[in-house]
Design an enzyme around this catalytic site. Structure first.
Site, PDB file in Angstrom:
ATOM      1  N   ASP A  74     -11.095 -35.029  33.638  1.00  0.00           N
ATOM      2  CA  ASP A  74     -12.390 -34.344  33.808  1.00  0.00           C
ATOM      3  C   ASP A  74     -12.854 -34.472  35.259  1.00  0.00           C
ATOM      4  O   ASP A  74     -13.380 -33.528  35.856  1.00  0.00           O
ATOM      5  CB  ASP A  74     -13.469 -34.962  32.901  1.00  0.00           C
ATOM      6  CG  ASP A  74     -13.602 -34.216  31.575  1.00  0.00           C
ATOM      7  OD1 ASP A  74     -12.596 -33.634  31.121  1.00  0.00           O
ATOM      8  OD2 ASP A  74     -14.703 -34.221  30.993  1.00  0.00           O
TER       9      ASP A  74
ATOM     10  N   TYR B 102      -7.110 -43.996  21.232  1.00  0.00           N
ATOM     11  CA  TYR B 102      -7.401 -42.820  20.407  1.00  0.00           C
ATOM     12  C   TYR B 102      -6.858 -42.964  18.993  1.00  0.00           C
ATOM     13  O   TYR B 102      -7.395 -42.377  18.061  1.00  0.00           O
ATOM     14  CB  TYR B 102      -6.778 -41.564  21.043  1.00  0.00           C
ATOM     15  CG  TYR B 102      -7.680 -40.854  22.018  1.00  0.00           C
ATOM     16  CD1 TYR B 102      -8.143 -41.499  23.156  1.00  0.00           C
ATOM     17  CD2 TYR B 102      -8.057 -39.538  21.805  1.00  0.00           C
ATOM     18  CE1 TYR B 102      -8.965 -40.855  24.057  1.00  0.00           C
ATOM     19  CE2 TYR B 102      -8.875 -38.879  22.706  1.00  0.00           C
ATOM     20  CZ  TYR B 102      -9.329 -39.531  23.827  1.00  0.00           C
ATOM     21  OH  TYR B 102     -10.139 -38.884  24.709  1.00  0.00           O
TER      22      TYR B 102
ATOM     23  N   ASP C 137      -8.113 -39.008  29.865  1.00  0.00           N
ATOM     24  CA  ASP C 137      -9.205 -38.131  29.433  1.00  0.00           C
ATOM     25  C   ASP C 137     -10.280 -38.083  30.514  1.00  0.00           C
ATOM     26  O   ASP C 137     -10.758 -37.016  30.905  1.00  0.00           O
ATOM     27  CB  ASP C 137      -9.781 -38.660  28.105  1.00  0.00           C
ATOM     28  CG  ASP C 137     -10.889 -37.763  27.574  1.00  0.00           C
ATOM     29  OD1 ASP C 137     -10.710 -36.531  27.591  1.00  0.00           O
ATOM     30  OD2 ASP C 137     -11.924 -38.299  27.142  1.00  0.00           O
TER      31      ASP C 137
ATOM     32  N   ASP D 131     -10.017 -47.708  37.521  1.00  0.00           N
ATOM     33  CA  ASP D 131     -11.350 -47.542  38.127  1.00  0.00           C
ATOM     34  C   ASP D 131     -11.224 -47.198  39.602  1.00  0.00           C
ATOM     35  O   ASP D 131     -11.944 -46.337  40.124  1.00  0.00           O
ATOM     36  CB  ASP D 131     -12.232 -48.800  37.912  1.00  0.00           C
ATOM     37  CG  ASP D 131     -11.570 -50.095  38.380  1.00  0.00           C
ATOM     38  OD1 ASP D 131     -10.338 -50.102  38.583  1.00  0.00           O
ATOM     39  OD2 ASP D 131     -12.290 -51.105  38.540  1.00  0.00           O
TER      40      ASP D 131
END
Ligand code: IPM
Ligand code: MG
Length: 382
Positions: A257, A145, A253, A229
């Protein structure tokens, strides 16, 4: 009940549904003040596209100064398609990223809790998500980021090179890991650290640093490692295996979600971003915001779910104001509201097909707060 005259919240509604959802949190703050349970001052500011329209930047120096002064920040959401073509440095998201960076909000806490009443709203089978209580601790001020170099280079003849850099220092990893281990001690005592040590040198370093810290200071906590993953897959396969998931900015992030959807809706997930100590207040800098975005498609329609914001306010009361009692009250009011079958459109199910509005959900939570506070008084009197 404790009273403190210096409790100020800087409210940054932001864009899209930000205004309508934060409004419901303000109603709860008003209720707390009205009942004299605390004395909280709310000031308002602009962030994101709203700030860009007014000042040409997504976070003005004035708002940043107000953020430094406040005891805590409560944000709605930023972004929207109307700013898609604005320069990265001036996009709504850049305002939030700047706030995180300037206040050094390095530890992002994202709890994913499945309320019993919402078990059927999840897209996963009830037996997979029932009782779920995961805390994602996401490193928030490093990684890809913020890494340099970044940008798009023109290589000529229509060829370009896009660059972003994933970079972490040991101290960045360790300070965030400490938060994860500390919180695990107050929970089920387990941390799963997620990285891509199989392909990234920085991921291998992450793993080594977390392991060293664990051996030195937190050997009472159980530490496991997982490739990010695999973690994404395990979250869908058997999410109950996790207590605290500790991970970097980008993986955090995405994983948050995903974890949010386990709970039935992205509209349910609150977050706290905690940073270094604020010299002015003696408390850590802290920003609270729902995990979901600005949902431009439903903005202004009074149908968005305000519960993630209301639950973010509960986190604020707990972590910034040390009012765990008020946080419990708000969280229980939300729980009872859901148990009575009140639903916004995003969390309806076959047994509860009718949706209330954003303000209607606010009304329902306030009703439950009244009931709970009445019960508390009655039990004191008896
Ligand atoms: C989040 C959001 C932000 C992020 C955006 C709005 C910059 O997705 O808080 O998860 O990517 O961190
Ligand atoms: Mg996100």
């Amino acid at each position: 009940m404790t009273e403190n005259l210096d409790k100020t919240i800087l409210l940054l509604p932001g864009d899209g549904i930000g205004e309508e959802i934060t409004q419901q949190a303000v109603r709860i703050i008003d209720w707390i003040n009205g009942k004299k349970l605390d004395r909280i001052t709310v000031t308002h500011g602009l962030i994101g596209g709203a700030s860009y329209e007014a000042h040409g930047v997504p976070l003005s120096d004035d708002t940043l100064a107000a953020a430094r002064k406040a005891s805590a920040i409560l944000m709605g959401s930023v972004g929207g398609p109307q700013w898609d073509n604005v320069d990265y440095a001036k996009r709504p998201e850049a305002g939030l990223l700047k706030l995180r960076k300037e206040l050094d909000l390095f530890a992002n806490l994202r709890p994913a809790i499945v309320f019993d009443a919402l078990v059927d709203a999840s897209t996963l089978k009830p037996e997979i998500v029932r009782g779920l209580d995961i805390l994602i601790v996401r490193e928030l001020t490093g990684g890809v980021y913020f890494g340099e170099p970044r940008g798009v280079e023109d290589l000529g003849s229509g060829e370009r090179r896009g660059i972003n850099t994933h970079v972490y220092t040991t101290s960045e990893v360790l300070r965030a890991a400490r938060v994860a281990f500390d919180l695990a001690r107050k929970r089920d005592g387990r941390v799963c650290s997620c990285d891509k040590a199989n392909v990234m040198e920085a991921g291998k370093m992450w793993r080594e640093d977390v392991t060293a810290l664990h051996e030195k200071e937190f050997s009472d906590v159980e530490l496991t490692h997982m490739y990010a993953d695999n973690c994404a897959m395990q979250l869908l396969r058997a999410p109950a295996q996790f207590d605290v998931i500790f991970t970097d900015n980008l993986f955090g992030d995405m994983l948050s979600d995903e974890a949010a959807m386990l709970t039935g809706s992205l509209g349910m997930l609150p977050s706290a971003s905690l940073g270094a100590q604020n010299p002015e207040t003696g408390m850590p800098f802290a920003l609270y915001e729902p995990v979901h975005g600005s949902a431009p498609d439903i903005a202004g329609q009074n149908i968005a779910n305000p519960l993630a914001t209301i639950l973010s306010l509960a986190m604020l009361l707990r972590y910034s104001f040390d009012r765990g009692d008020l946080a419990d009250l708000v969280e229980n009011a939300v729980k009872n509201t859901l148990e009575k079958g009140v639903r916004t459109a995003d969390i309806t199910d076959t047994n509860h097909p009718d949706a209330v509005s954003t303000a209607g959900m606010g009304d329902a939570v306030l009703r439950e707060l009244e009931i709970l506070s009445g019960e508390a008084k009655a039990s004191l009197a008896s």
